[in-house]
Design a protein around this motif. Structure first.
Motif, PDB file in Angstrom:
ATOM      1  N   VAL A   1      -4.322  10.778  -0.158  1.00 43.06           N
ATOM      2  CA  VAL A   1      -4.285  11.597   0.874  1.00 43.06           C
ATOM      3  C   VAL A   1      -4.858  13.150   0.241  1.00 43.06           C
ATOM      4  O   VAL A   1      -4.113  13.627  -0.608  1.00 43.06           O
TER       5      VAL A   1
ATOM      6  N   THR B   1       0.686  -1.114  -0.099  1.00 38.27           N
ATOM      7  CA  THR B   1       0.036   0.015   0.152  1.00 38.27           C
ATOM      8  C   THR B   1       0.883   1.345  -0.020  1.00 38.27           C
ATOM      9  O   THR B   1       2.033   1.267   0.758  1.00 38.27           O
TER      10      THR B   1
ATOM     11  N   TYR C   1      -4.167  20.022   2.712  1.00 38.84           N
ATOM     12  CA  TYR C   1      -4.484  18.871   3.235  1.00 38.84           C
ATOM     13  C   TYR C   1      -5.129  19.090   4.560  1.00 38.84           C
ATOM     14  O   TYR C   1      -4.248  19.378   5.490  1.00 38.84           O
TER      15      TYR C   1
ATOM     16  N   VAL D   1      -3.929   4.672  -1.404  1.00 39.60           N
ATOM     17  CA  VAL D   1      -4.347   5.546  -0.409  1.00 39.60           C
ATOM     18  C   VAL D   1      -4.515   6.907  -0.919  1.00 39.60           C
ATOM     19  O   VAL D   1      -3.329   7.412  -1.119  1.00 39.60           O
TER      20      VAL D   1
ATOM     21  N   SER E   1      -6.631  15.633   8.980  1.00 43.78           N
ATOM     22  CA  SER E   1      -7.496  14.088   8.949  1.00 43.78           C
ATOM     23  C   SER E   1      -6.513  13.437   7.760  1.00 43.78           C
ATOM     24  O   SER E   1      -6.471  12.134   7.882  1.00 43.78           O
ATOM     25  N   GLU E   2      -6.366  14.104   6.886  1.00 39.25           N
ATOM     26  CA  GLU E   2      -5.912  13.398   5.537  1.00 39.25           C
ATOM     27  C   GLU E   2      -4.342  13.196   5.954  1.00 39.25           C
ATOM     28  O   GLU E   2      -3.840  11.911   5.624  1.00 39.25           O
TER      29      GLU E   2
ATOM     30  N   ASP F   1      -2.960  12.475   8.801  1.00 38.79           N
ATOM     31  CA  ASP F   1      -2.935  11.655   9.764  1.00 38.79           C
ATOM     32  C   ASP F   1      -3.046  10.222   9.191  1.00 38.79           C
ATOM     33  O   ASP F   1      -2.867   9.117   9.797  1.00 38.79           O
ATOM     34  N   LYS F   2      -3.603  10.095   8.155  1.00 34.20           N
ATOM     35  CA  LYS F   2      -3.785   8.573   7.107  1.00 34.20           C
ATOM     36  C   LYS F   2      -2.369   7.967   7.279  1.00 34.20           C
ATOM     37  O   LYS F   2      -2.253   6.747   7.233  1.00 34.20           O
TER      38      LYS F   2
ATOM     39  N   ASP G   1      -0.967   5.015   9.538  1.00 34.29           N
ATOM     40  CA  ASP G   1      -1.244   3.551   9.192  1.00 34.29           C
ATOM     41  C   ASP G   1       0.146   2.988   8.730  1.00 34.29           C
ATOM     42  O   ASP G   1       0.754   3.242   7.602  1.00 34.29           O
TER      43      ASP G   1
ATOM     44  N   ALA H   1       0.705   5.832  -0.459  1.00 35.64           N
ATOM     45  CA  ALA H   1      -0.208   6.883  -0.478  1.00 35.64           C
ATOM     46  C   ALA H   1       0.022   7.917  -1.328  1.00 35.64           C
ATOM     47  O   ALA H   1       1.432   7.887  -1.882  1.00 35.64           O
TER      48      ALA H   1
END
Length: 552
Positions: free
Chosen positions: A233, A206, A248, A231, A251-252, A254-255, A258, A208
Protein backbone atom coordinates in the motif's frame (compact mmCIF):
# COMPACT_ATOMS: atom_id res chain seq x y z
CA UNK A 1 18.62 4.29 -21.91
CA UNK A 2 22.13 5.76 -22.12
CA UNK A 3 24.84 3.64 -23.75
CA UNK A 4 27.10 1.98 -21.18
CA UNK A 5 30.75 1.03 -21.53
CA UNK A 6 32.08 -2.38 -20.48
CA UNK A 7 33.52 -0.79 -17.35
CA UNK A 8 30.15 0.74 -16.49
CA UNK A 9 28.41 -2.61 -17.04
CA UNK A 10 30.78 -4.33 -14.61
CA UNK A 11 30.30 -1.56 -12.09
CA UNK A 12 26.51 -1.80 -12.32
CA UNK A 13 26.68 -5.57 -11.93
CA UNK A 14 28.65 -5.12 -8.70
CA UNK A 15 26.17 -2.55 -7.42
CA UNK A 16 23.23 -4.83 -8.16
CA UNK A 17 24.82 -7.45 -5.93
CA UNK A 18 24.86 -4.89 -3.14
CA UNK A 19 21.12 -4.29 -3.67
CA UNK A 20 20.57 -7.66 -1.98
CA UNK A 21 21.78 -6.22 1.31
CA UNK A 22 19.56 -4.56 3.86
CA UNK A 23 20.31 -0.82 3.97
CA UNK A 24 21.58 -1.33 7.50
CA UNK A 25 24.08 -3.91 6.27
CA UNK A 26 25.06 -1.70 3.33
CA UNK A 27 25.59 1.04 5.88
CA UNK A 28 28.39 -0.94 7.49
CA UNK A 29 30.27 -1.03 4.18
CA UNK A 30 29.77 2.70 3.76
CA UNK A 31 31.02 3.32 7.30
CA UNK A 32 34.22 1.42 6.50
CA UNK A 33 34.80 3.62 3.45
CA UNK A 34 33.97 6.78 5.37
CA UNK A 35 36.28 5.78 8.24
CA UNK A 36 39.15 5.23 5.79
CA UNK A 37 38.51 8.61 4.20
CA UNK A 38 38.54 10.47 7.52
CA UNK A 39 41.42 8.54 9.11
CA UNK A 40 44.34 10.89 9.68
CA UNK A 41 42.20 13.82 8.57
CA UNK A 42 40.65 16.72 10.43
CA UNK A 43 37.35 15.92 8.72
CA UNK A 44 34.81 14.15 10.93
CA UNK A 45 32.76 11.22 9.68
CA UNK A 46 29.09 12.19 9.43
CA UNK A 47 26.99 9.07 9.95
CA UNK A 48 23.37 10.03 9.32
CA UNK A 49 22.47 6.41 8.65
CA UNK A 50 21.02 5.51 12.05
CA UNK A 51 18.04 6.92 13.88
CA UNK A 52 19.60 6.91 17.33
CA UNK A 53 19.06 10.46 18.68
CA UNK A 54 21.96 12.46 20.10
CA UNK A 55 19.84 13.81 22.95
CA UNK A 56 18.56 12.15 26.12
CA UNK A 57 15.84 12.97 28.61
CA UNK A 58 17.86 13.71 31.75
CA UNK A 59 15.25 14.36 34.46
CA UNK A 60 13.56 10.92 34.40
CA UNK A 61 17.00 9.31 34.46
CA UNK A 62 17.98 11.41 37.48
CA UNK A 63 14.78 10.28 39.16
CA UNK A 64 15.68 6.66 38.38
CA UNK A 65 19.07 6.87 40.06
CA UNK A 66 17.77 8.76 43.09
CA UNK A 67 14.99 6.20 43.45
CA UNK A 68 17.70 3.56 43.35
CA UNK A 69 19.36 5.13 46.39
CA UNK A 70 16.06 4.90 48.25
CA UNK A 71 15.79 1.26 47.20
CA UNK A 72 19.20 0.53 48.73
CA UNK A 73 18.19 2.29 51.96
CA UNK A 74 15.05 0.16 52.13
CA UNK A 75 17.02 -2.99 51.50
CA UNK A 76 19.50 -2.22 54.27
CA UNK A 77 16.68 -1.29 56.64
CA UNK A 78 15.42 -4.87 56.36
CA UNK A 79 18.75 -6.67 56.50
CA UNK A 80 22.15 -5.04 56.78
CA UNK A 81 25.37 -6.96 56.49
CA UNK A 82 28.53 -6.16 54.53
CA UNK A 83 27.58 -6.22 50.82
CA UNK A 84 24.15 -7.69 51.59
CA UNK A 85 20.65 -6.37 52.08
CA UNK A 86 17.09 -7.68 52.17
CA UNK A 87 13.95 -7.26 50.12
CA UNK A 88 12.15 -3.92 50.55
CA UNK A 89 9.02 -4.20 52.73
CA UNK A 90 5.70 -2.65 51.76
CA UNK A 91 4.19 -1.52 55.08
CA UNK A 92 4.83 2.19 55.64
CA UNK A 93 7.10 2.51 52.59
CA UNK A 94 5.28 5.56 51.18
CA UNK A 95 5.80 7.45 54.44
CA UNK A 96 9.49 6.51 54.43
CA UNK A 97 9.78 7.55 50.78
CA UNK A 98 8.36 11.00 51.51
CA UNK A 99 10.77 11.35 54.41
CA UNK A 100 13.64 10.34 52.11
CA UNK A 101 12.60 12.99 49.56
CA UNK A 102 12.37 15.61 52.34
CA UNK A 103 15.93 14.78 53.42
CA UNK A 104 17.12 14.90 49.82
CA UNK A 105 15.18 17.86 48.45
CA UNK A 106 18.01 18.88 46.16
CA UNK A 107 18.78 15.40 44.89
CA UNK A 108 18.56 15.08 41.09
CA UNK A 109 15.08 14.01 40.03
CA UNK A 110 13.60 14.37 43.53
CA UNK A 111 10.94 16.82 42.35
CA UNK A 112 9.80 14.40 39.64
CA UNK A 113 9.61 11.55 42.18
CA UNK A 114 7.53 13.65 44.56
CA UNK A 115 5.20 14.78 41.76
CA UNK A 116 4.96 11.21 40.47
CA UNK A 117 3.85 9.91 43.85
CA UNK A 118 1.21 12.63 44.09
CA UNK A 119 0.03 11.93 40.53
CA UNK A 120 -0.28 8.21 41.18
CA UNK A 121 -2.18 8.62 44.44
CA UNK A 122 -4.42 11.57 43.52
CA UNK A 123 -5.01 11.14 39.79
CA UNK A 124 -4.79 7.36 39.37
CA UNK A 125 -6.08 6.50 42.87
CA UNK A 126 -3.15 4.21 43.71
CA UNK A 127 -2.55 2.93 47.20
CA UNK A 128 0.56 4.90 48.21
CA UNK A 129 2.31 1.92 49.81
CA UNK A 130 1.47 -0.39 46.89
CA UNK A 131 2.74 2.13 44.35
CA UNK A 132 5.97 3.01 46.10
CA UNK A 133 6.71 -0.62 46.88
CA UNK A 134 6.28 -1.59 43.22
CA UNK A 135 8.72 1.14 42.15
CA UNK A 136 11.21 0.33 44.89
CA UNK A 137 11.14 -3.42 44.51
CA UNK A 138 11.22 -2.90 40.76
CA UNK A 139 14.31 -0.73 40.74
CA UNK A 140 16.10 -3.19 43.00
CA UNK A 141 15.13 -5.95 40.56
CA UNK A 142 14.93 -8.68 43.18
CA UNK A 143 11.84 -10.45 41.81
CA UNK A 144 10.44 -11.88 38.62
CA UNK A 145 7.87 -9.66 36.86
CA UNK A 146 4.45 -10.23 38.45
CA UNK A 147 2.15 -9.98 36.57
CA UNK A 148 4.42 -11.19 33.80
CA UNK A 149 2.75 -9.04 31.14
CA UNK A 150 3.47 -5.81 33.03
CA UNK A 151 3.54 -4.54 36.60
CA UNK A 152 0.13 -3.27 37.72
CA UNK A 153 0.99 0.36 38.43
CA UNK A 154 3.51 0.65 35.61
CA UNK A 155 0.87 -0.59 33.19
CA UNK A 156 -1.65 2.01 34.30
CA UNK A 157 0.96 4.75 33.96
CA UNK A 158 1.95 3.55 30.48
CA UNK A 159 -1.76 3.44 29.62
CA UNK A 160 -2.14 7.11 30.58
CA UNK A 161 0.93 7.95 28.52
CA UNK A 162 -0.44 6.18 25.43
CA UNK A 163 -3.79 7.91 25.86
CA UNK A 164 -2.01 11.26 25.94
CA UNK A 165 0.53 10.73 23.15
CA UNK A 166 -1.04 8.14 20.83
CA UNK A 167 -4.71 9.06 21.27
CA UNK A 168 -4.34 12.86 21.50
CA UNK A 169 -6.03 12.62 24.91
CA UNK A 170 -9.21 11.31 23.22
CA UNK A 171 -9.14 7.55 23.80
CA UNK A 172 -11.88 5.18 22.67
CA UNK A 173 -14.17 3.66 25.26
CA UNK A 174 -12.71 0.85 27.31
CA UNK A 175 -9.07 0.13 28.08
CA UNK A 176 -5.97 -1.29 26.47
CA UNK A 177 -4.04 -4.23 27.86
CA UNK A 178 -0.31 -3.57 27.66
CA UNK A 179 2.63 -5.94 27.30
CA UNK A 180 5.99 -4.39 28.23
CA UNK A 181 8.66 -5.60 25.79
CA UNK A 182 12.33 -5.15 24.92
CA UNK A 183 11.78 -2.30 22.47
CA UNK A 184 9.78 -2.12 19.25
CA UNK A 185 11.95 -4.77 17.60
CA UNK A 186 10.99 -7.39 20.19
CA UNK A 187 7.35 -6.36 19.75
CA UNK A 188 7.60 -7.13 16.02
CA UNK A 189 9.04 -10.59 16.67
CA UNK A 190 6.48 -11.47 19.33
CA UNK A 191 3.51 -10.28 17.26
CA UNK A 192 4.55 -12.08 14.08
CA UNK A 193 5.20 -15.30 15.99
CA UNK A 194 1.98 -15.30 17.99
CA UNK A 195 -0.19 -14.53 14.96
CA UNK A 196 1.22 -17.65 13.30
CA UNK A 197 1.29 -19.85 16.42
CA UNK A 198 -2.40 -19.10 16.95
CA UNK A 199 -3.39 -19.68 13.32
CA UNK A 200 -4.54 -16.11 12.80
CA UNK A 201 -2.00 -15.97 9.99
CA UNK A 202 -0.50 -18.97 8.25
CA UNK A 203 2.32 -19.40 5.73
CA UNK A 204 1.08 -18.39 2.30
CA UNK A 205 -1.42 -15.84 3.59
CA UNK A 206 -1.48 -12.36 2.08
CA UNK A 207 -0.65 -9.32 4.16
CA UNK A 208 -0.36 -5.64 3.22
CA UNK A 209 2.46 -3.28 4.09
CA UNK A 210 2.28 0.49 4.06
CA UNK A 211 5.39 1.48 2.09
CA UNK A 212 7.98 2.92 2.20
CA UNK A 213 8.55 1.19 5.52
CA UNK A 214 11.20 0.22 8.08
CA UNK A 215 13.18 -2.54 6.34
CA UNK A 216 12.52 -5.44 8.80
CA UNK A 217 8.82 -5.22 7.95
CA UNK A 218 9.82 -5.96 4.36
CA UNK A 219 12.14 -8.81 5.31
CA UNK A 220 10.28 -10.66 8.07
CA UNK A 221 7.30 -11.77 5.94
CA UNK A 222 9.60 -13.69 3.60
CA UNK A 223 11.32 -15.74 6.29
CA UNK A 224 10.65 -19.46 6.01
CA UNK A 225 8.56 -19.55 9.18
CA UNK A 226 6.10 -16.99 7.68
CA UNK A 227 6.28 -17.03 3.85
CA UNK A 228 3.59 -14.39 3.53
CA UNK A 229 2.52 -12.91 0.23
CA UNK A 230 2.87 -9.15 0.41
CA UNK A 231 0.80 -6.35 -1.13
CA UNK A 232 2.30 -2.86 -0.95
CA UNK A 233 0.00 0.00 0.00
CA UNK A 234 2.15 2.79 -1.36
CA UNK A 235 2.43 6.32 0.01
CA UNK A 236 3.04 7.52 -3.54
CA UNK A 237 1.20 10.83 -3.68
CA UNK A 238 2.84 14.09 -4.77
CA UNK A 239 1.99 17.53 -3.42
CA UNK A 240 1.15 20.69 -5.33
CA UNK A 241 4.80 21.78 -5.71
CA UNK A 242 5.85 18.47 -7.21
CA UNK A 243 7.43 17.07 -4.06
CA UNK A 244 6.43 13.80 -2.46
CA UNK A 245 3.98 14.34 0.37
CA UNK A 246 4.21 10.61 1.22
CA UNK A 247 0.48 10.18 1.66
CA UNK A 248 -1.63 7.20 0.57
CA UNK A 249 -3.88 7.82 -2.45
CA UNK A 250 -7.44 6.59 -1.98
CA UNK A 251 -6.79 3.82 -4.52
CA UNK A 252 -4.00 2.46 -2.29
CA UNK A 253 -6.17 2.47 0.85
CA UNK A 254 -8.88 0.71 -1.15
CA UNK A 255 -6.57 -2.24 -1.81
CA UNK A 256 -7.38 -3.34 1.74
CA UNK A 257 -10.94 -4.16 0.71
CA UNK A 258 -9.58 -7.37 -0.82
CA UNK A 259 -10.60 -10.20 1.55
CA UNK A 260 -7.43 -12.09 0.65
CA UNK A 261 -5.48 -9.55 2.69
CA UNK A 262 -5.54 -10.80 6.27
CA UNK A 263 -3.49 -8.06 7.95
CA UNK A 264 -2.20 -4.55 7.33
CA UNK A 265 1.10 -3.48 8.89
CA UNK A 266 2.03 0.19 8.90
CA UNK A 267 4.62 2.47 10.49
CA UNK A 268 2.92 5.76 11.32
CA UNK A 269 4.51 8.30 11.12
CA UNK A 270 6.40 6.52 8.40
CA UNK A 271 10.05 5.50 8.22
CA UNK A 272 11.87 6.77 6.20
CA UNK A 273 9.49 9.50 4.90
CA UNK A 274 8.67 10.52 8.49
CA UNK A 275 5.10 11.58 7.70
CA UNK A 276 1.90 10.65 9.53
CA UNK A 277 -1.19 9.40 7.74
CA UNK A 278 -3.51 12.31 7.02
CA UNK A 279 -6.93 12.43 8.67
CA UNK A 280 -8.82 11.90 5.39
CA UNK A 281 -6.92 8.68 4.65
CA UNK A 282 -7.41 7.46 8.19
CA UNK A 283 -11.15 8.13 7.96
CA UNK A 284 -11.29 6.25 4.66
CA UNK A 285 -9.45 3.31 6.20
CA UNK A 286 -11.73 3.29 9.25
CA UNK A 287 -14.84 3.37 7.04
CA UNK A 288 -13.47 0.58 4.83
CA UNK A 289 -12.70 -1.65 7.81
CA UNK A 290 -16.04 -1.08 9.50
CA UNK A 291 -18.12 -1.60 6.36
CA UNK A 292 -16.12 -4.13 4.32
CA UNK A 293 -13.30 -5.64 6.40
CA UNK A 294 -14.30 -5.99 10.05
CA UNK A 295 -11.98 -9.01 10.23
CA UNK A 296 -8.85 -7.10 9.08
CA UNK A 297 -5.97 -7.27 11.53
CA UNK A 298 -3.98 -4.04 11.79
CA UNK A 299 -0.54 -3.44 13.30
CA UNK A 300 0.58 0.15 13.73
CA UNK A 301 4.12 1.03 14.84
CA UNK A 302 3.96 4.59 16.16
CA UNK A 303 7.42 5.27 17.55
CA UNK A 304 7.62 8.73 15.91
CA UNK A 305 4.11 9.86 16.90
CA UNK A 306 5.29 12.33 19.54
CA UNK A 307 7.01 14.39 16.84
CA UNK A 308 3.69 15.28 15.14
CA UNK A 309 1.36 17.84 16.68
CA UNK A 310 -2.01 16.34 17.61
CA UNK A 311 -0.95 12.86 16.50
CA UNK A 312 -3.68 10.24 16.62
CA UNK A 313 -2.89 6.58 16.09
CA UNK A 314 -4.91 3.88 14.40
CA UNK A 315 -5.04 2.26 17.82
CA UNK A 316 -7.32 5.18 18.78
CA UNK A 317 -9.35 5.23 15.55
CA UNK A 318 -9.65 1.45 15.05
CA UNK A 319 -9.18 0.02 18.55
CA UNK A 320 -11.08 -3.20 17.81
CA UNK A 321 -8.77 -4.17 14.93
CA UNK A 322 -5.44 -2.66 15.87
CA UNK A 323 -2.37 -3.82 17.72
CA UNK A 324 -0.42 -0.73 18.78
CA UNK A 325 3.37 -0.83 19.08
CA UNK A 326 5.26 2.00 20.72
CA UNK A 327 8.93 2.35 21.59
CA UNK A 328 10.27 4.95 24.02
CA UNK A 329 13.65 4.89 22.28
CA UNK A 330 13.53 7.88 19.95
CA UNK A 331 11.63 10.42 22.02
CA UNK A 332 13.55 9.92 25.25
CA UNK A 333 16.91 8.99 23.69
CA UNK A 334 16.96 5.54 25.28
CA UNK A 335 17.62 2.99 22.53
CA UNK A 336 20.00 1.21 24.89
CA UNK A 337 17.29 0.73 27.51
CA UNK A 338 15.17 -1.40 25.11
CA UNK A 339 11.78 -0.07 26.23
CA UNK A 340 8.60 -0.70 24.29
CA UNK A 341 4.99 -1.75 24.64
CA UNK A 342 2.39 -3.74 22.75
CA UNK A 343 -1.14 -2.43 23.36
CA UNK A 344 -4.35 -4.27 22.46
CA UNK A 345 -7.83 -3.04 23.32
CA UNK A 346 -9.67 -5.35 25.70
CA UNK A 347 -12.39 -5.75 23.07
CA UNK A 348 -10.58 -6.87 19.93
CA UNK A 349 -10.80 -8.89 16.73
CA UNK A 350 -7.91 -11.19 17.74
CA UNK A 351 -9.79 -12.78 20.61
CA UNK A 352 -12.89 -13.04 18.44
CA UNK A 353 -10.97 -14.78 15.64
CA UNK A 354 -9.48 -17.22 18.15
CA UNK A 355 -12.99 -18.24 19.12
CA UNK A 356 -13.87 -18.91 15.48
CA UNK A 357 -10.98 -21.26 14.77
CA UNK A 358 -11.85 -24.82 13.69
CA UNK A 359 -12.29 -27.24 16.59
CA UNK A 360 -9.13 -29.19 15.76
CA UNK A 361 -6.98 -26.08 15.88
CA UNK A 362 -8.59 -24.96 19.12
CA UNK A 363 -7.85 -28.35 20.67
CA UNK A 364 -4.19 -28.08 19.57
CA UNK A 365 -3.93 -24.59 21.05
CA UNK A 366 -5.57 -25.73 24.28
CA UNK A 367 -2.86 -28.36 24.52
CA UNK A 368 -0.17 -25.75 23.78
CA UNK A 369 -1.29 -23.43 26.56
CA UNK A 370 -2.75 -26.05 28.90
CA UNK A 371 0.31 -26.05 31.18
CA UNK A 372 -0.21 -22.40 32.18
CA UNK A 373 -3.98 -22.26 32.73
CA UNK A 374 -6.82 -24.67 33.43
CA UNK A 375 -8.97 -22.78 30.90
CA UNK A 376 -6.67 -22.28 27.91
CA UNK A 377 -9.63 -21.63 25.62
CA UNK A 378 -10.22 -18.37 27.52
CA UNK A 379 -6.61 -17.19 27.31
CA UNK A 380 -6.58 -13.87 25.48
CA UNK A 381 -4.33 -13.22 22.52
CA UNK A 382 -2.10 -10.73 24.36
CA UNK A 383 -1.51 -13.23 27.17
CA UNK A 384 -0.71 -15.92 24.60
CA UNK A 385 1.84 -13.50 23.20
CA UNK A 386 3.48 -13.23 26.63
CA UNK A 387 3.64 -17.03 26.90
CA UNK A 388 4.90 -17.41 23.32
CA UNK A 389 7.69 -14.93 24.05
CA UNK A 390 9.13 -17.58 26.39
CA UNK A 391 8.14 -20.68 24.40
CA UNK A 392 5.17 -21.19 26.78
CA UNK A 393 7.15 -23.58 29.00
CA UNK A 394 9.05 -20.63 30.49
CA UNK A 395 5.98 -18.45 30.91
CA UNK A 396 6.63 -18.24 34.67
CA UNK A 397 9.80 -16.22 33.93
CA UNK A 398 8.31 -14.05 31.16
CA UNK A 399 8.19 -10.29 31.19
CA UNK A 400 10.40 -7.25 30.86
CA UNK A 401 12.95 -6.73 33.66
CA UNK A 402 11.63 -4.69 36.56
CA UNK A 403 14.25 -1.89 36.41
CA UNK A 404 13.33 -1.42 32.73
CA UNK A 405 9.66 -1.16 33.63
CA UNK A 406 10.42 1.39 36.33
CA UNK A 407 12.42 3.54 33.92
CA UNK A 408 9.55 3.26 31.43
CA UNK A 409 7.13 4.44 34.10
CA UNK A 410 9.37 7.39 34.98
CA UNK A 411 9.64 8.41 31.32
CA UNK A 412 5.85 8.22 31.08
CA UNK A 413 5.32 10.19 34.28
CA UNK A 414 7.79 12.83 33.14
CA UNK A 415 5.71 13.38 29.99
CA UNK A 416 2.38 13.24 31.82
CA UNK A 417 3.52 15.85 34.33
CA UNK A 418 4.99 18.13 31.66
CA UNK A 419 1.65 19.88 31.15
CA UNK A 420 3.20 22.63 29.03
CA UNK A 421 4.90 20.10 26.71
CA UNK A 422 8.24 21.83 27.12
CA UNK A 423 10.28 18.69 26.44
CA UNK A 424 8.12 17.79 23.45
CA UNK A 425 8.51 21.23 21.88
CA UNK A 426 12.26 21.08 22.47
CA UNK A 427 12.70 17.74 20.69
CA UNK A 428 10.51 18.85 17.81
CA UNK A 429 12.45 22.07 17.42
CA UNK A 430 15.71 20.10 17.19
CA UNK A 431 14.68 18.00 14.18
CA UNK A 432 12.82 20.90 12.57
CA UNK A 433 15.92 23.07 12.73
CA UNK A 434 18.07 20.33 11.23
CA UNK A 435 15.66 19.73 8.36
CA UNK A 436 15.81 23.42 7.46
CA UNK A 437 19.61 23.30 7.42
CA UNK A 438 19.63 20.23 5.19
CA UNK A 439 17.16 21.87 2.81
CA UNK A 440 19.19 25.09 2.72
CA UNK A 441 22.39 23.19 1.88
CA UNK A 442 20.73 21.18 -0.87
CA UNK A 443 18.77 24.12 -2.23
CA UNK A 444 15.27 22.70 -1.78
CA UNK A 445 12.32 24.89 -0.89
CA UNK A 446 10.99 22.34 1.58
CA UNK A 447 7.37 23.19 2.32
CA UNK A 448 5.96 23.02 5.84
CA UNK A 449 3.73 20.03 6.45
CA UNK A 450 1.92 19.53 9.77
CA UNK A 451 1.88 15.78 9.12
CA UNK A 452 5.68 15.57 8.95
CA UNK A 453 7.48 14.23 12.01
CA UNK A 454 10.81 15.48 10.60
CA UNK A 455 12.76 12.73 12.33
CA UNK A 456 14.13 11.66 8.95
CA UNK A 457 14.32 13.30 5.57
CA UNK A 458 13.93 11.30 2.38
CA UNK A 459 15.41 13.07 -0.63
CA UNK A 460 14.27 11.71 -4.00
CA UNK A 461 17.19 12.65 -6.25
CA UNK A 462 15.40 11.39 -9.39
CA UNK A 463 12.39 13.59 -8.73
CA UNK A 464 14.66 16.57 -8.07
CA UNK A 465 16.65 15.98 -11.29
CA UNK A 466 13.54 15.52 -13.40
CA UNK A 467 11.95 18.71 -12.13
CA UNK A 468 15.15 20.76 -12.37
CA UNK A 469 16.62 19.51 -15.67
CA UNK A 470 14.05 17.36 -17.45
CA UNK A 471 14.21 13.90 -19.02
CA UNK A 472 17.52 14.53 -20.82
CA UNK A 473 19.50 14.58 -17.60
CA UNK A 474 17.53 11.62 -16.22
CA UNK A 475 18.47 9.59 -19.31
CA UNK A 476 22.11 10.56 -18.84
CA UNK A 477 22.04 9.55 -15.16
CA UNK A 478 20.61 6.12 -15.97
CA UNK A 479 24.13 5.01 -16.94
CA UNK A 480 24.95 5.23 -13.23
CA UNK A 481 23.66 3.29 -10.22
CA UNK A 482 21.75 4.98 -7.38
CA UNK A 483 24.32 3.64 -4.90
CA UNK A 484 27.00 5.70 -6.66
CA UNK A 485 25.77 8.72 -4.71
CA UNK A 486 26.09 6.86 -1.39
CA UNK A 487 29.59 5.59 -2.17
CA UNK A 488 30.73 8.99 -3.45
CA UNK A 489 29.52 10.63 -0.22
CA UNK A 490 31.39 8.06 1.87
CA UNK A 491 34.62 8.06 -0.17
CA UNK A 492 34.86 11.79 -0.77
CA UNK A 493 33.36 13.35 2.35
CA UNK A 494 33.17 10.60 4.97
CA UNK A 495 29.37 10.92 5.04
CA UNK A 496 27.03 7.95 5.46
CA UNK A 497 23.38 7.92 4.35
CA UNK A 498 20.98 5.04 3.68
CA UNK A 499 19.39 4.11 0.38
CA UNK A 500 15.67 4.76 0.26
CA UNK A 501 15.19 1.77 -2.06
CA UNK A 502 15.99 -0.51 0.88
CA UNK A 503 12.77 0.73 2.51
CA UNK A 504 10.71 0.15 -0.68
CA UNK A 505 11.10 3.84 -1.41
CA UNK A 506 12.06 5.52 -4.70
CA UNK A 507 15.11 3.96 -6.35
CA UNK A 508 17.16 7.15 -6.39
CA UNK A 509 16.21 8.34 -2.90
CA UNK A 510 18.39 8.65 0.20
CA UNK A 511 17.40 8.69 3.86
CA UNK A 512 18.98 11.22 6.18
CA UNK A 513 18.50 10.79 9.93
CA UNK A 514 17.89 14.23 11.43
CA UNK A 515 18.29 12.94 14.97
CA UNK A 516 21.84 11.82 15.51
CA UNK A 517 24.24 14.58 14.39
CA UNK A 518 24.96 18.14 15.47
CA UNK A 519 22.94 20.84 13.72
CA UNK A 520 25.84 22.06 11.62
CA UNK A 521 26.30 18.64 10.02
CA UNK A 522 23.04 18.89 8.09
CA UNK A 523 24.04 22.01 6.19
CA UNK A 524 27.21 20.13 5.20
CA UNK A 525 25.29 17.05 4.09
CA UNK A 526 22.98 19.20 1.98
CA UNK A 527 25.99 20.97 0.45
CA UNK A 528 27.66 17.63 -0.31
CA UNK A 529 24.59 16.18 -2.00
CA UNK A 530 24.14 19.30 -4.09
CA UNK A 531 27.82 19.33 -5.03
CA UNK A 532 27.65 15.74 -6.32
CA UNK A 533 24.55 16.47 -8.34
CA UNK A 534 25.97 19.70 -9.73
CA UNK A 535 29.00 17.74 -10.93
CA UNK A 536 26.73 15.22 -12.63
CA UNK A 537 24.82 18.04 -14.31
CA UNK A 538 28.11 19.56 -15.50
CA UNK A 539 29.14 16.22 -17.05
CA UNK A 540 25.76 15.92 -18.72
CA UNK A 541 25.99 19.39 -20.20
CA UNK A 542 29.52 18.70 -21.40
CA UNK A 543 28.36 15.48 -23.08
CA UNK A 544 25.51 17.38 -24.75
CA UNK A 545 27.92 20.03 -26.03
CA UNK A 546 30.26 17.34 -27.35
CA UNK A 547 27.40 15.58 -29.13
CA UNK A 548 26.22 18.82 -30.68
CA UNK A 549 29.72 19.66 -31.95
CA UNK A 550 30.01 16.17 -33.42
CA UNK A 551 26.72 16.61 -35.27
CA UNK A 552 27.85 20.01 -36.53
Amino acid sequence: MAQRTRKQQLHLSKMRELEKLSPFELKDKLIQLAAEQTRGSTRQMLNAGRGNPNWIATTPREAFFTLGQFGIEESRRVWKEPDLGGMPQKKGIARRFRAFLDRNRKAPGADLLRASLDYGVRKLKFSADDFVHELTDGIIGDNYPVPDRMLVHCEQIAHEYLVQEMCDRRPPRGRYDIFAVEGGTAAMCYIFDSLVQNHLLKPGDTIALGTPVFTPYLELPHLDRYRFKVVHVEASEFGAKGYHNWQYPDSEIDKLADPKIKAFFVVNPSNPPSVSMRAASMKRLVRLVKTKRPDLMVLTDDVYGTFVNGFRSLMAELPYNTIGVYSYSKYFGCTGWRLGVVAIHQKNVYDELLGKLPAAKQRALNQRYGSITLQPEKLRFIDRMVADSRQVALNHTAGLSLPQQVQMALFSLFALLDTEDRYKQLTRSIVHRRLRKLAAGFGIDWFDDPARAEYYATVDLYNWAKREYGPGFVKFASAYHPFDVLFALAERYGTVLLNGSGFAGPTWSVRVSLANLDDSAYQKIGDQLRSLLDEAVARWKASKDKAERARA
